[in-house]
Design a protein around this motif. Structure first.
Motif, PDB file in Angstrom:
ATOM      1  N   VAL A  79       0.894  -1.160   0.000  1.00 40.44           N
ATOM      2  CA  VAL A  79       0.000   0.000   0.000  1.00 40.44           C
ATOM      3  C   VAL A  79       0.927   1.203   0.000  1.00 40.44           C
ATOM      4  O   VAL A  79       1.559   1.512   1.012  1.00 40.44           O
ATOM      5  CB  VAL A  79      -0.924   0.007   1.237  1.00 40.44           C
ATOM      6  CG1 VAL A  79      -1.846   1.211   1.199  1.00 40.44           C
ATOM      7  CG2 VAL A  79      -1.705  -1.292   1.326  1.00 40.44           C
ATOM      8  N   GLU A  80       1.035   1.837  -1.149  1.00 40.68           N
ATOM      9  CA  GLU A  80       2.049   2.874  -1.305  1.00 40.68           C
ATOM     10  C   GLU A  80       1.585   3.927  -2.296  1.00 40.68           C
ATOM     11  O   GLU A  80       0.940   3.601  -3.294  1.00 40.68           O
ATOM     12  CB  GLU A  80       3.350   2.220  -1.790  1.00 40.68           C
ATOM     13  CG  GLU A  80       4.551   3.104  -1.746  1.00 40.68           C
ATOM     14  CD  GLU A  80       4.855   3.617  -0.359  1.00 40.68           C
ATOM     15  OE1 GLU A  80       4.607   4.812  -0.111  1.00 40.68           O
ATOM     16  OE2 GLU A  80       5.338   2.838   0.478  1.00 40.68           O
ATOM     17  N   PHE A  81       1.923   5.154  -2.044  1.00 40.31           N
ATOM     18  CA  PHE A  81       1.531   6.279  -2.880  1.00 40.31           C
ATOM     19  C   PHE A  81       2.522   6.404  -4.042  1.00 40.31           C
ATOM     20  O   PHE A  81       3.378   7.284  -4.060  1.00 40.31           O
ATOM     21  CB  PHE A  81       1.499   7.546  -2.018  1.00 40.31           C
ATOM     22  CG  PHE A  81       0.651   8.650  -2.581  1.00 40.31           C
ATOM     23  CD1 PHE A  81      -0.721   8.502  -2.691  1.00 40.31           C
ATOM     24  CD2 PHE A  81       1.219   9.845  -2.969  1.00 40.31           C
ATOM     25  CE1 PHE A  81      -1.508   9.520  -3.203  1.00 40.31           C
ATOM     26  CE2 PHE A  81       0.449  10.879  -3.477  1.00 40.31           C
ATOM     27  CZ  PHE A  81      -0.916  10.714  -3.591  1.00 40.31           C
ATOM     28  N   LEU A  82       2.410   5.483  -5.005  1.00 39.09           N
ATOM     29  CA  LEU A  82       3.308   5.443  -6.152  1.00 39.09           C
ATOM     30  C   LEU A  82       2.535   5.696  -7.438  1.00 39.09           C
ATOM     31  O   LEU A  82       1.375   5.296  -7.563  1.00 39.09           O
ATOM     32  CB  LEU A  82       3.993   4.075  -6.250  1.00 39.09           C
ATOM     33  CG  LEU A  82       4.873   3.666  -5.076  1.00 39.09           C
ATOM     34  CD1 LEU A  82       5.285   2.210  -5.213  1.00 39.09           C
ATOM     35  CD2 LEU A  82       6.091   4.571  -5.000  1.00 39.09           C
ATOM     36  N   LYS A  83       3.192   6.310  -8.385  1.00 36.82           N
ATOM     37  CA  LYS A  83       2.553   6.645  -9.657  1.00 36.82           C
ATOM     38  C   LYS A  83       2.022   5.407 -10.381  1.00 36.82           C
ATOM     39  O   LYS A  83       0.944   5.432 -10.962  1.00 36.82           O
ATOM     40  CB  LYS A  83       3.560   7.392 -10.541  1.00 36.82           C
ATOM     41  CG  LYS A  83       2.961   7.999 -11.778  1.00 36.82           C
ATOM     42  CD  LYS A  83       4.009   8.764 -12.563  1.00 36.82           C
ATOM     43  CE  LYS A  83       3.653  10.231 -12.506  1.00 36.82           C
ATOM     44  NZ  LYS A  83       4.532  11.061 -13.324  1.00 36.82           N
ATOM     45  N   ASP A  84       2.781   4.309 -10.353  1.00 40.77           N
ATOM     46  CA  ASP A  84       2.372   3.113 -11.089  1.00 40.77           C
ATOM     47  C   ASP A  84       1.523   2.141 -10.262  1.00 40.77           C
ATOM     48  O   ASP A  84       1.208   1.045 -10.724  1.00 40.77           O
ATOM     49  CB  ASP A  84       3.594   2.385 -11.656  1.00 40.77           C
ATOM     50  CG  ASP A  84       4.526   1.852 -10.578  1.00 40.77           C
ATOM     51  OD1 ASP A  84       4.507   2.375  -9.446  1.00 40.77           O
ATOM     52  OD2 ASP A  84       5.283   0.918 -10.876  1.00 40.77           O
ATOM     53  N   TYR A 118       1.580  -6.998  -5.960  1.00 41.53           N
ATOM     54  CA  TYR A 118       0.768  -5.853  -6.370  1.00 41.53           C
ATOM     55  C   TYR A 118       1.171  -4.631  -5.564  1.00 41.53           C
ATOM     56  O   TYR A 118       1.636  -4.741  -4.437  1.00 41.53           O
ATOM     57  CB  TYR A 118      -0.728  -6.115  -6.118  1.00 41.53           C
ATOM     58  CG  TYR A 118      -1.257  -7.358  -6.764  1.00 41.53           C
ATOM     59  CD1 TYR A 118      -1.603  -7.376  -8.117  1.00 41.53           C
ATOM     60  CD2 TYR A 118      -1.423  -8.528  -6.022  1.00 41.53           C
ATOM     61  CE1 TYR A 118      -2.102  -8.531  -8.705  1.00 41.53           C
ATOM     62  CE2 TYR A 118      -1.923  -9.682  -6.609  1.00 41.53           C
ATOM     63  CZ  TYR A 118      -2.255  -9.681  -7.949  1.00 41.53           C
ATOM     64  OH  TYR A 118      -2.743 -10.813  -8.529  1.00 41.53           O
ATOM     65  N   LYS A 119       0.948  -3.464  -6.184  1.00 40.87           N
ATOM     66  CA  LYS A 119       1.099  -2.178  -5.494  1.00 40.87           C
ATOM     67  C   LYS A 119      -0.224  -1.435  -5.667  1.00 40.87           C
ATOM     68  O   LYS A 119      -0.717  -1.302  -6.788  1.00 40.87           O
ATOM     69  CB  LYS A 119       2.233  -1.354  -6.096  1.00 40.87           C
ATOM     70  CG  LYS A 119       3.603  -1.990  -5.936  1.00 40.87           C
ATOM     71  CD  LYS A 119       4.673  -1.171  -6.619  1.00 40.87           C
ATOM     72  CE  LYS A 119       4.645  -1.502  -8.096  1.00 40.87           C
ATOM     73  NZ  LYS A 119       5.702  -0.927  -8.880  1.00 40.87           N
ATOM     74  N   ILE A 120      -0.782  -0.990  -4.556  1.00 40.26           N
ATOM     75  CA  ILE A 120      -2.039  -0.250  -4.623  1.00 40.26           C
ATOM     76  C   ILE A 120      -1.871   1.086  -3.913  1.00 40.26           C
ATOM     77  O   ILE A 120      -1.005   1.247  -3.051  1.00 40.26           O
ATOM     78  CB  ILE A 120      -3.222  -1.036  -4.004  1.00 40.26           C
ATOM     79  CG1 ILE A 120      -2.983  -1.351  -2.533  1.00 40.26           C
ATOM     80  CG2 ILE A 120      -3.489  -2.292  -4.804  1.00 40.26           C
ATOM     81  CD1 ILE A 120      -4.176  -1.990  -1.826  1.00 40.26           C
ATOM     82  N   LYS A 121      -2.705   2.051  -4.322  1.00 38.80           N
ATOM     83  CA  LYS A 121      -2.690   3.358  -3.676  1.00 38.80           C
ATOM     84  C   LYS A 121      -4.114   3.830  -3.453  1.00 38.80           C
ATOM     85  O   LYS A 121      -5.035   3.451  -4.175  1.00 38.80           O
ATOM     86  CB  LYS A 121      -1.923   4.385  -4.503  1.00 38.80           C
ATOM     87  CG  LYS A 121      -2.558   4.700  -5.849  1.00 38.80           C
ATOM     88  CD  LYS A 121      -1.728   5.690  -6.630  1.00 38.80           C
ATOM     89  CE  LYS A 121      -2.285   5.829  -8.046  1.00 38.80           C
ATOM     90  NZ  LYS A 121      -1.448   6.653  -8.877  1.00 38.80           N
ATOM     91  N   ILE A 122      -4.266   4.621  -2.428  1.00 43.33           N
ATOM     92  CA  ILE A 122      -5.553   5.237  -2.140  1.00 43.33           C
ATOM     93  C   ILE A 122      -5.585   6.526  -2.948  1.00 43.33           C
ATOM     94  O   ILE A 122      -4.671   7.344  -2.834  1.00 43.33           O
ATOM     95  CB  ILE A 122      -5.691   5.505  -0.628  1.00 43.33           C
ATOM     96  CG1 ILE A 122      -5.572   4.170   0.122  1.00 43.33           C
ATOM     97  CG2 ILE A 122      -7.012   6.202  -0.326  1.00 43.33           C
ATOM     98  CD1 ILE A 122      -5.339   4.311   1.600  1.00 43.33           C
ATOM     99  N   PRO A 123      -6.590   6.719  -3.803  1.00 44.75           N
ATOM    100  CA  PRO A 123      -6.593   7.894  -4.685  1.00 44.75           C
ATOM    101  C   PRO A 123      -6.906   9.176  -3.904  1.00 44.75           C
ATOM    102  O   PRO A 123      -8.047   9.612  -3.818  1.00 44.75           O
ATOM    103  CB  PRO A 123      -7.675   7.562  -5.713  1.00 44.75           C
ATOM    104  CG  PRO A 123      -8.592   6.629  -5.014  1.00 44.75           C
ATOM    105  CD  PRO A 123      -7.748   5.857  -4.047  1.00 44.75           C
ATOM    106  N   MET A 124      -5.866   9.746  -3.338  1.00 50.81           N
ATOM    107  CA  MET A 124      -5.995  10.981  -2.562  1.00 50.81           C
ATOM    108  C   MET A 124      -4.955  11.979  -3.060  1.00 50.81           C
ATOM    109  O   MET A 124      -4.046  11.612  -3.797  1.00 50.81           O
ATOM    110  CB  MET A 124      -5.787  10.678  -1.076  1.00 50.81           C
ATOM    111  CG  MET A 124      -6.778   9.653  -0.539  1.00 50.81           C
ATOM    112  SD  MET A 124      -6.497   9.271   1.191  1.00 50.81           S
ATOM    113  CE  MET A 124      -7.533  10.512   1.942  1.00 50.81           C
TER     114      MET A 124
END
Length: 188
Positions: A79-84, A118-124
């Motif tokens: 769970v990371e704020f990454l572009k991809d 997988y890498k996911i981000k919360i759209p904030m």
């Protein structure tokens, strides 16, 4: 809910964040909780653990990302704020998953990211507290894999469970969206 999940943090440094995430994991039904190289005394969190999560969840501490042991056929999700990274609302949670969050003011390490499926981000607009981020991911898992009725088309809950609001949508459109107690001069 089908499947199982574990959740943990890498390099966490704030004890209240560990406690917040641990209590949320207990509440959302996590199968286990873990830390990797924490810089906080996690055992000291037992004193602030109001849900007795340490008494209900297996807890594991690992020194480095390579030490993290996963059950067979389990996906590791950063769970990371990454572009991809995949936006959380567009992500299909694996039935067997382990979620890892990074430390405050930093990211999941490159070593950990290399292990992740997988890498996911919360759209904030920007990053949020690690406890809040973990709770959002667990809630999303619950609503997407749980057995809940589909959301109704209109506001409220499923048929038979919702109450009609005091005003209907036509009245709202006629009067505007401001609550009745607001005076016109208070609207900016």
């Amino acid at each position: 809910m089908r499947g199982y999940f574990g959740i943990g943090v890498e390099g966490i440094s704030k004890p209240m964040n560990v406690g917040n995430l641990l209590r949320s994991a207990h509440s959302f039904g996590a199968s286990f909780f873990f830390t990797i190289n924490p810089t906080v005394d996690v055992k000291g969190m037992k004193e602030s653990d109001t849900s007795d999560a340490f008494g209900h969840l297996p807890f594991y501490n690992f020194e480095k990302p390579a030490d993290l042991l996963l059950p067979m056929n389990t996906a590791l999700v950063a769970v990371e704020f990454l572009k991809d990274a995949v936006d959380l609302p567009s992500f299909r949670h694996p039935q067997q998953a382990v979620y890892v969050l990074g430390p405050e003011k930093d990211n999941v390490s490159p070593e950990m990211l290399a292990r992740c499926d997988y890498k996911i981000k919360i759209p904030m607009k920007f990053c949020v507290n690690v406890g809040v981020a973990g709770a959002l991911v667990m809630y999303d898992r619950l609503i997407s894999l749980g057995r809940f009725a589909d959301r109704p088309v209109h506001a409220g809950g499923p048929a038979g469970m919702s109450h009609m609001p005091k005003h209907d949508s036509i009245a709202m459109q006629q009067k505007g969206f401001a609550p009745q107690q607001i005076k016109p001069e208070q609207i900016v």
